[in-house]
Design a protein around this motif. Structure first.
Motif, PDB file in Angstrom:
ATOM      1  N   VAL A   5      42.845  -4.297  -3.156  1.00 18.00           N
ATOM      2  CA  VAL A   5      43.950  -5.217  -3.388  1.00 18.00           C
ATOM      3  C   VAL A   5      43.478  -6.529  -4.007  1.00 18.00           C
ATOM      4  O   VAL A   5      44.044  -7.009  -4.979  1.00 18.00           O
ATOM      5  N   PHE A  51      42.410  -2.052   1.461  1.00 23.45           N
ATOM      6  CA  PHE A  51      43.087  -1.345   2.557  1.00 23.45           C
ATOM      7  C   PHE A  51      42.741   0.124   2.368  1.00 23.45           C
ATOM      8  O   PHE A  51      43.289   0.773   1.483  1.00 23.45           O
ATOM      9  N   GLU A  65      56.751 -16.306   0.306  1.00 16.50           N
ATOM     10  CA  GLU A  65      58.113 -16.014  -0.142  1.00 16.50           C
ATOM     11  C   GLU A  65      59.168 -16.478   0.871  1.00 16.50           C
ATOM     12  O   GLU A  65      59.944 -15.661   1.381  1.00 16.50           O
ATOM     13  N   SER A 103      54.971  -7.920  -8.300  1.00 16.90           N
ATOM     14  CA  SER A 103      55.006  -7.323  -6.962  1.00 16.90           C
ATOM     15  C   SER A 103      53.791  -6.424  -6.751  1.00 16.90           C
ATOM     16  O   SER A 103      53.401  -5.676  -7.639  1.00 16.90           O
ATOM     17  N   GLY A 104      53.179  -6.549  -5.587  1.00 20.53           N
ATOM     18  CA  GLY A 104      52.035  -5.696  -5.259  1.00 20.53           C
ATOM     19  C   GLY A 104      50.720  -6.168  -5.843  1.00 20.53           C
ATOM     20  O   GLY A 104      49.712  -5.475  -5.736  1.00 20.53           O
ATOM     21  N   SER A 105      50.696  -7.363  -6.451  1.00 17.11           N
ATOM     22  CA  SER A 105      49.471  -7.826  -7.098  1.00 17.11           C
ATOM     23  C   SER A 105      48.463  -8.402  -6.098  1.00 17.11           C
ATOM     24  O   SER A 105      47.318  -8.625  -6.449  1.00 17.11           O
ATOM     25  N   GLY A 106      48.921  -8.663  -4.876  1.00  9.13           N
ATOM     26  CA  GLY A 106      47.983  -9.168  -3.862  1.00  9.13           C
ATOM     27  C   GLY A 106      48.223 -10.615  -3.464  1.00  9.13           C
ATOM     28  O   GLY A 106      47.383 -11.217  -2.808  1.00  9.13           O
ATOM     29  N   LYS A 107      49.372 -11.177  -3.829  1.00 10.88           N
ATOM     30  CA  LYS A 107      49.659 -12.581  -3.507  1.00 10.88           C
ATOM     31  C   LYS A 107      49.703 -12.817  -2.000  1.00 10.88           C
ATOM     32  O   LYS A 107      49.062 -13.727  -1.491  1.00 10.88           O
ATOM     33  N   SER A 108      50.471 -11.992  -1.312  1.00 10.26           N
ATOM     34  CA  SER A 108      50.576 -12.161   0.142  1.00 10.26           C
ATOM     35  C   SER A 108      49.220 -11.961   0.792  1.00 10.26           C
ATOM     36  O   SER A 108      48.846 -12.696   1.711  1.00 10.26           O
ATOM     37  N   THR A 109      48.501 -10.952   0.342  1.00 15.89           N
ATOM     38  CA  THR A 109      47.195 -10.672   0.924  1.00 15.89           C
ATOM     39  C   THR A 109      46.270 -11.872   0.765  1.00 15.89           C
ATOM     40  O   THR A 109      45.570 -12.260   1.709  1.00 15.89           O
TER      41      THR A 109
HETATM   42  N1  LIG Z   1      48.383  -3.790   5.850  1.00 18.13           N
HETATM   43  C1  LIG Z   1      48.340  -3.078   4.704  1.00 18.13           C
HETATM   44  N2  LIG Z   1      47.907  -1.798   4.704  1.00 18.13           N
HETATM   45  C2  LIG Z   1      47.847  -1.077   3.572  1.00 18.13           C
HETATM   46  N3  LIG Z   1      48.205  -1.542   2.355  1.00 18.13           N
HETATM   47  C3  LIG Z   1      48.650  -2.806   2.287  1.00 18.13           C
HETATM   48  C4  LIG Z   1      48.747  -3.637   3.451  1.00 18.13           C
HETATM   49  N4  LIG Z   1      49.228  -4.841   3.073  1.00 18.13           N
HETATM   50  C5  LIG Z   1      49.420  -4.767   1.746  1.00 18.13           C
HETATM   51  N5  LIG Z   1      49.084  -3.563   1.260  1.00 18.13           N
HETATM   52  C6  LIG Z   1      49.150  -3.129  -0.146  1.00 18.13           C
HETATM   53  O1  LIG Z   1      48.406  -4.047  -0.903  1.00 18.13           O
HETATM   54  C7  LIG Z   1      49.027  -4.307  -2.149  1.00 18.13           C
HETATM   55  C8  LIG Z   1      49.232  -5.780  -2.320  1.00 18.13           C
HETATM   56  O2  LIG Z   1      50.113  -6.224  -1.333  1.00 18.13           O
HETATM   57  P1  LIG Z   1      50.639  -7.719  -1.257  1.00 18.13           P
HETATM   58  O3  LIG Z   1      51.608  -7.744  -0.151  1.00 18.13           O
HETATM   59  O4  LIG Z   1      49.494  -8.654  -1.174  1.00 18.13           O
HETATM   60  O5  LIG Z   1      51.361  -7.898  -2.643  1.00 18.13           O
HETATM   61  P2  LIG Z   1      52.311  -9.067  -3.145  1.00 18.13           P
HETATM   62  O6  LIG Z   1      51.707  -9.573  -4.375  1.00 18.13           O
HETATM   63  O7  LIG Z   1      52.540 -10.024  -2.049  1.00 18.13           O
HETATM   64  O8  LIG Z   1      53.643  -8.291  -3.491  1.00 18.13           O
HETATM   65  P3  LIG Z   1      55.164  -8.696  -3.231  1.00 18.13           P
HETATM   66  O9  LIG Z   1      55.560  -9.601  -4.354  1.00 18.13           O
HETATM   67  O10 LIG Z   1      55.886  -7.389  -3.294  1.00 18.13           O
HETATM   68  O11 LIG Z   1      55.244  -9.353  -1.904  1.00 18.13           O
HETATM   69  C9  LIG Z   1      50.310  -3.498  -2.141  1.00 18.13           C
HETATM   70  O12 LIG Z   1      50.084  -2.324  -2.873  1.00 18.13           O
HETATM   71  C10 LIG Z   1      50.544  -3.195  -0.703  1.00 18.13           C
HETATM   72  O13 LIG Z   1      51.202  -1.960  -0.565  1.00 18.13           O
END
Ligand SMILES: Nc1ncnc2c1ncn2[C@@H]1O[C@H](COP(=O)(O)OP(=O)(O)OP(=O)(O)O)[C@@H](O)[C@H]1O
Ligand SMILES: [Mg+2]
Lengths: 247, 323
Positions: free
Chosen positions: B31, B26, B244, B51-57
């Motif tokens: 990510v 991003f 989640e 948190s923030g490791s990129g799971k959702s992405t």
């Molecule tokens: N659309 C976006 N634009 C910019 N940064 C993003 C975007 N989506 C996610 N990020 C960033 O990418 C990183 C990973 O996000 P992600 O949501 O994949 O983490 P996660 O592992 O799902 O965390 P969580 O457990 O908090 O849900 C985070 O630092 C987040 O701020």
């Protein structure tokens, strides 16, 4: 005391008679109202159309040059229109564009065409505000709504028109009507370029009848009625769209 | 660009999703930094990580809600992304850059074998991201051929990939019934009557048949999420992604949602679940992935994963969540 009150009311009645009924003046108010309504209604439709187009361009994914150019033009348009007074835009539209077109045109353009010119100018003006209002409405719909639609296999267009836009409109309706109401009142400067609207009629009758306050009050009431009608319309639409609210 | 794999023949019917050499940035933020994994039919994969490791992405790249920066996503033998040349050695070999570097290397080092030269050059190209826009007609043609052969429009694919969000995302302007029937009817997979009948069956199954005509705003969180799940089921998906699904719920409602998910798992649904519910992972998962710093640091079946973690970051993570 009673006599005095009676005198007061009868003198108001006389003034009203002199400014509204005598010489069929009310026909003139109607003519002014007609022009005010034509200008407002057309401007409102033009503004809405321009607003929708600009909004679509501005929120569409910027994946080709054409859309990026259109987006830049859209932003420039909004900036210029919002950055200058509407009277100025009217003067430019009328004296600079319209009058010079008229003098160079091979076709005869009637003077009454001024009404259409004013409608266009106010429409272009309103479009800038409308696009900002619509965009604000769309931005305030949760991104998850679009994502949910897309994840089910629906297209962007489909999700936008079935899910996002209805919610955006519901949010934007009060501000949109605010803009319509402002627009109706703003058209009262059309007289500056010689258009016979309500305001202009008031000036004319004031001069004719030498009654300073009465024509002012009469057109104030007429404007008020128009605005109240718009408010009534707004309530009806809001009620229709309120399905899904917390009850 | 390391961590790419050669093209896998995607005929294997059991392989539903294949993620290959996935990178996602991003802006300046990296990510995902090279993720490859496969989801097989019937698997229940749980993704854990800080948190923030990129799971959702990672999850959102699987149905292209996020567009991968590099890498390919395959679903049931169909390609969802553009062809990533770095993943195909035969394509790299057609590039001008490869040919030039190969000649240079041979000239510099005449004794090197053809095989070694090939390996060195490919490694070099991948590591330093050396492919450019114009790499010659042959190269271009090969990419086009692959794309034409395998590419499938994402809207079509998404019909087969259900997705459940943390914040439910029920359509606020539609009733429960409207939410459930919109997509199958609009996409002409079912008639309105068929869709409504199926929706009622599903609503009965979760005991919410009396909610048919209400709007989402009148429902509790647990009810919303269960309806979001059966809304996905309306499309008869081959795999379901959960991001989640219980994180936004009041504690007393978590059970009903996890319960429904377990039922789905027992019915044989293929599932990929990002969650912090360790209990669910232990009980339901057939495989657990640990995502940290944009990479899959460890993956294993749950017993080994929780009983005998190897990655130090995973040990650390588990010591914090398993209290
Ligand atoms: N659309 C976006 N634009 C910019 N940064 C993003 C975007 N989506 C996610 N990020 C960033 O990418 C990183 C990973 O996000 P992600 O949501 O994949 O983490 P996660 O592992 O799902 O965390 P969580 O457990 O908090 O849900 C985070 O630092 C987040 O701020
Ligand atoms: Mg997340």
């Amino acid at each position: 005391m009673g006599l005095k009150m009676g005198n007061f009311f009868s003198s108001i009645w006389t003034d009203f008679y002199d400014c509204f009924i005598k010489y069929d003046y009310y026909m003139m108010y109607l003519k002014g109202l007609r022009n005010t309504i034509i200008i407002s209604l057309l401007a409102c439709i033009i503004g809405l159309l321009i607003g929708i187009v600009i909004t679509c361009v501005r929120i569409a994914p910027k994946n080709n040059v054409l859309i990026r150019i259109a987006d830049t033009i859209g932003r420039l348009y909004v900036t210029i229109i919002r950055g200058t007074p509407v009277v100025l835009q009217l003067f430019i539209g009328y004296f600079v564009v319209f009058v010079s077109l008229k003098s160079t045109s091979v076709f005869a353009i009637k003077d009454t065409a001024g009404v259409w010119v004013a409608a266009l100018v106010f429409g272009i003006n309103s479009g800038a505000y409308m696009s900002e209002i619509l965009r604000g409405g769309i931005m305030s719909v949760d991104k998850g709504q679009m994502e949910a639609g897309r994840s089910l296999g629906l297209s962007w267009t489909h999700t936008f028109f079935r899910i996002v836009l209805p919610q955006a409109l519901k949010i934007a309706i009060p501000t949109m009507f605010n803009e319509f109401i402002t627009l109706v009142k703003e058209t009262s400067v059309a007289g500056y370029v010689g258009i016979i609207d309500l305001m202009k009629i008031q000036k004319y009758i004031t001069t004719q009848s030498a009654k300073l306050y009465m024509p002012l009050i009469i057109i104030a009431v007429i404007y008020l009625i128009v605005v109240l009608f718009l408010q009534f319309l707004q309530k009806r639409i809001e009620k229709k769209l309120s399905a899904g609210d917390n009850k | 660009m390391s961590n790419g794999t050669e093209i896998i023949k995607n005929k294997d019917k059991d392989r539903l999703i294949a993620v290959k050499g996935l990178y996602k940035t991003f802006g300046k933020l990296e990510v995902l930094k090279g993720v490859s994994t496969e989801i097989k039919k019937g698997e229940k994969v749980v993704i854990l990580g800080p948190s923030g490791s990129g799971k959702s992405t990672l999850l959102r790249c699987m149905n292209l809600l996020e567009t991968p920066t590099y890498g390919e996503i395959w679903f049931e033998g169909k390609l969802l992304t553009p062809v990533d040349p770095y993943l195909h050695f035969d394509i790299i070999r057609l590039s001008k850059t490869y040919k030039k570097l190969y000649e240079e290397l041979k000239a510099r080092n005449p004794v090197i074998t053809d095989e070694d030269a090939d390996k060195t050059v490919i490694k070099d190209i991948k590591e330093h991201d050396l492919l450019r826009r114009s790499e010659g007609a042959e190269y271009k043609k090969e990419i086009k051929t692959l794309y034409k052969k395998y590419f499938q429009n994402v809207n079509l694919t998404r019909q087969k990939i259900g997705m459940v969000f943390q914040h439910f995302n029920l359509f606020n302007n539609l009733t429960v019934m409207g939410n459930m029937t919109l997509a199958p009817v609009q996409l002409k997979l079912k008639t309105k009557a068929e869709a409504e009948e199926k929706a009622l069956t599903l609503l009965k199954r979760i005991g919410l048949e009396d909610k048919e005509n209400v709007y989402p705003s009148t429902l509790s969180g647990g009810q919303k999420q269960r309806i979001a799940i059966i809304r996905s089921l309306m499309m008869e998906p081959d795999v379901m992604l959960f991001d989640e699904p219980t994180s936004a719920l009041d504690p007393e409602m978590v059970g009903e949602v996890l319960g429904l998910m377990k039922e789905l798992a027992d019915d044989g649904m293929t599932m990929v679940v990002v969650t912090h519910e360790i209990g669910f992972a232990k009980e339901v998962a057939s495989r657990v992935l640990f995502v940290d710093d944009g990479k899959i640091k460890e993956e294993n079946e749950p017993k080994e994963f929780f009983g005998n973690p190897k990655d130090p970051r995973l040990k650390d993570f588990l010591s914090k969540v398993l209290v």
